[in-house]
Motif scaffolding. Sequence first.
Motif, PDB file in Angstrom:
ATOM      1  N   PHE A  47       0.846  -1.182   0.000  1.00 35.02           N
ATOM      2  CA  PHE A  47       0.000   0.000   0.000  1.00 35.02           C
ATOM      3  C   PHE A  47       0.883   1.235   0.000  1.00 35.02           C
ATOM      4  O   PHE A  47       1.756   1.373   0.866  1.00 35.02           O
ATOM      5  CB  PHE A  47      -0.901   0.027   1.246  1.00 35.02           C
ATOM      6  CG  PHE A  47      -1.809  -1.160   1.359  1.00 35.02           C
ATOM      7  CD1 PHE A  47      -2.982  -1.215   0.625  1.00 35.02           C
ATOM      8  CD2 PHE A  47      -1.492  -2.214   2.197  1.00 35.02           C
ATOM      9  CE1 PHE A  47      -3.832  -2.313   0.731  1.00 35.02           C
ATOM     10  CE2 PHE A  47      -2.328  -3.313   2.312  1.00 35.02           C
ATOM     11  CZ  PHE A  47      -3.499  -3.363   1.574  1.00 35.02           C
ATOM     12  N   ASP A  48       0.656   2.132  -0.940  1.00 35.87           N
ATOM     13  CA  ASP A  48       1.441   3.352  -1.055  1.00 35.87           C
ATOM     14  C   ASP A  48       0.501   4.550  -0.961  1.00 35.87           C
ATOM     15  O   ASP A  48      -0.398   4.703  -1.787  1.00 35.87           O
ATOM     16  CB  ASP A  48       2.197   3.356  -2.380  1.00 35.87           C
ATOM     17  CG  ASP A  48       3.092   4.569  -2.574  1.00 35.87           C
ATOM     18  OD1 ASP A  48       3.048   5.499  -1.736  1.00 35.87           O
ATOM     19  OD2 ASP A  48       3.833   4.584  -3.563  1.00 35.87           O
ATOM     20  N   TRP A  49       0.696   5.375   0.073  1.00 41.45           N
ATOM     21  CA  TRP A  49      -0.120   6.564   0.277  1.00 41.45           C
ATOM     22  C   TRP A  49       0.574   7.832  -0.229  1.00 41.45           C
ATOM     23  O   TRP A  49       0.072   8.924  -0.052  1.00 41.45           O
ATOM     24  CB  TRP A  49      -0.469   6.730   1.757  1.00 41.45           C
ATOM     25  CG  TRP A  49      -1.466   5.722   2.220  1.00 41.45           C
ATOM     26  CD1 TRP A  49      -2.822   5.827   2.152  1.00 41.45           C
ATOM     27  CD2 TRP A  49      -1.209   4.452   2.808  1.00 41.45           C
ATOM     28  NE1 TRP A  49      -3.411   4.692   2.666  1.00 41.45           N
ATOM     29  CE2 TRP A  49      -2.443   3.834   3.078  1.00 41.45           C
ATOM     30  CE3 TRP A  49      -0.042   3.759   3.149  1.00 41.45           C
ATOM     31  CZ2 TRP A  49      -2.552   2.577   3.659  1.00 41.45           C
ATOM     32  CZ3 TRP A  49      -0.151   2.513   3.721  1.00 41.45           C
ATOM     33  CH2 TRP A  49      -1.399   1.933   3.975  1.00 41.45           C
ATOM     34  N   GLY A  50       1.722   7.686  -0.849  1.00 42.17           N
ATOM     35  CA  GLY A  50       2.470   8.842  -1.348  1.00 42.17           C
ATOM     36  C   GLY A  50       3.386   9.420  -0.290  1.00 42.17           C
ATOM     37  O   GLY A  50       3.347   9.035   0.881  1.00 42.17           O
ATOM     38  N   GLN A  51       4.228  10.320  -0.709  1.00 40.21           N
ATOM     39  CA  GLN A  51       5.182  11.012   0.169  1.00 40.21           C
ATOM     40  C   GLN A  51       6.025  10.040   0.986  1.00 40.21           C
ATOM     41  O   GLN A  51       6.313  10.280   2.163  1.00 40.21           O
ATOM     42  CB  GLN A  51       4.462  12.012   1.071  1.00 40.21           C
ATOM     43  CG  GLN A  51       3.724  13.085   0.295  1.00 40.21           C
ATOM     44  CD  GLN A  51       2.953  14.034   1.185  1.00 40.21           C
ATOM     45  OE1 GLN A  51       2.728  13.768   2.361  1.00 40.21           O
ATOM     46  NE2 GLN A  51       2.530  15.142   0.608  1.00 40.21           N
ATOM     47  N   GLY A  52       6.380   8.910   0.368  1.00 42.96           N
ATOM     48  CA  GLY A  52       7.253   7.943   1.027  1.00 42.96           C
ATOM     49  C   GLY A  52       6.591   7.058   2.057  1.00 42.96           C
ATOM     50  O   GLY A  52       7.262   6.301   2.754  1.00 42.96           O
ATOM     51  N   HIS A  53       5.275   7.131   2.172  1.00 42.14           N
ATOM     52  CA  HIS A  53       4.571   6.301   3.160  1.00 42.14           C
ATOM     53  C   HIS A  53       4.047   5.036   2.478  1.00 42.14           C
ATOM     54  O   HIS A  53       3.022   5.068   1.797  1.00 42.14           O
ATOM     55  CB  HIS A  53       3.424   7.078   3.807  1.00 42.14           C
ATOM     56  CG  HIS A  53       2.749   6.319   4.905  1.00 42.14           C
ATOM     57  ND1 HIS A  53       3.338   6.092   6.117  1.00 42.14           N
ATOM     58  CD2 HIS A  53       1.548   5.714   4.954  1.00 42.14           C
ATOM     59  CE1 HIS A  53       2.525   5.375   6.876  1.00 42.14           C
ATOM     60  NE2 HIS A  53       1.426   5.136   6.185  1.00 42.14           N
TER      61      HIS A  53
END
Length: 132
Positions: A47-53
């Motif tokens: 799961f990738d929420w953007g901004q390296g998370h």
Amino acid sequence: MQKEKFHLEYVFDNVTQKSLWRHLSTPSGLEEWFANHVKKHDEQYTFDWGQGHTEKAVIISSEEGERIRFQWKREETNSEISEEYFEFAIHNMELTGGKALEITDFATEKDRPEIIELWDNQIQRLRASLGV
């Protein structure tokens, strides 16, 4: 602090079980409301929420069309393996014909209000993607 299990329930009218299940169990469905990008390899989801998370989870149990349980893959600081998971379960509501989505998650008492608010916001996105 010890995390404790809690349950949330959200009612959906005018949604099919098949459509709701697709949104809970497939990468394309999860990308519509849960995370920006979702990749699946075997039973592991990224799961990738953007901004390296980015977080990884594995499916530890599933009943097709009814419930799916994920366990986060995190490095543990001690030798114990975490028993924490998050689960989506669909229940039919006999009287109304609607569906209830039960979410099981874990949080500390201090973090629980923030986690509930996060789930509430995610469910608003899920409703929008389902058109309800």
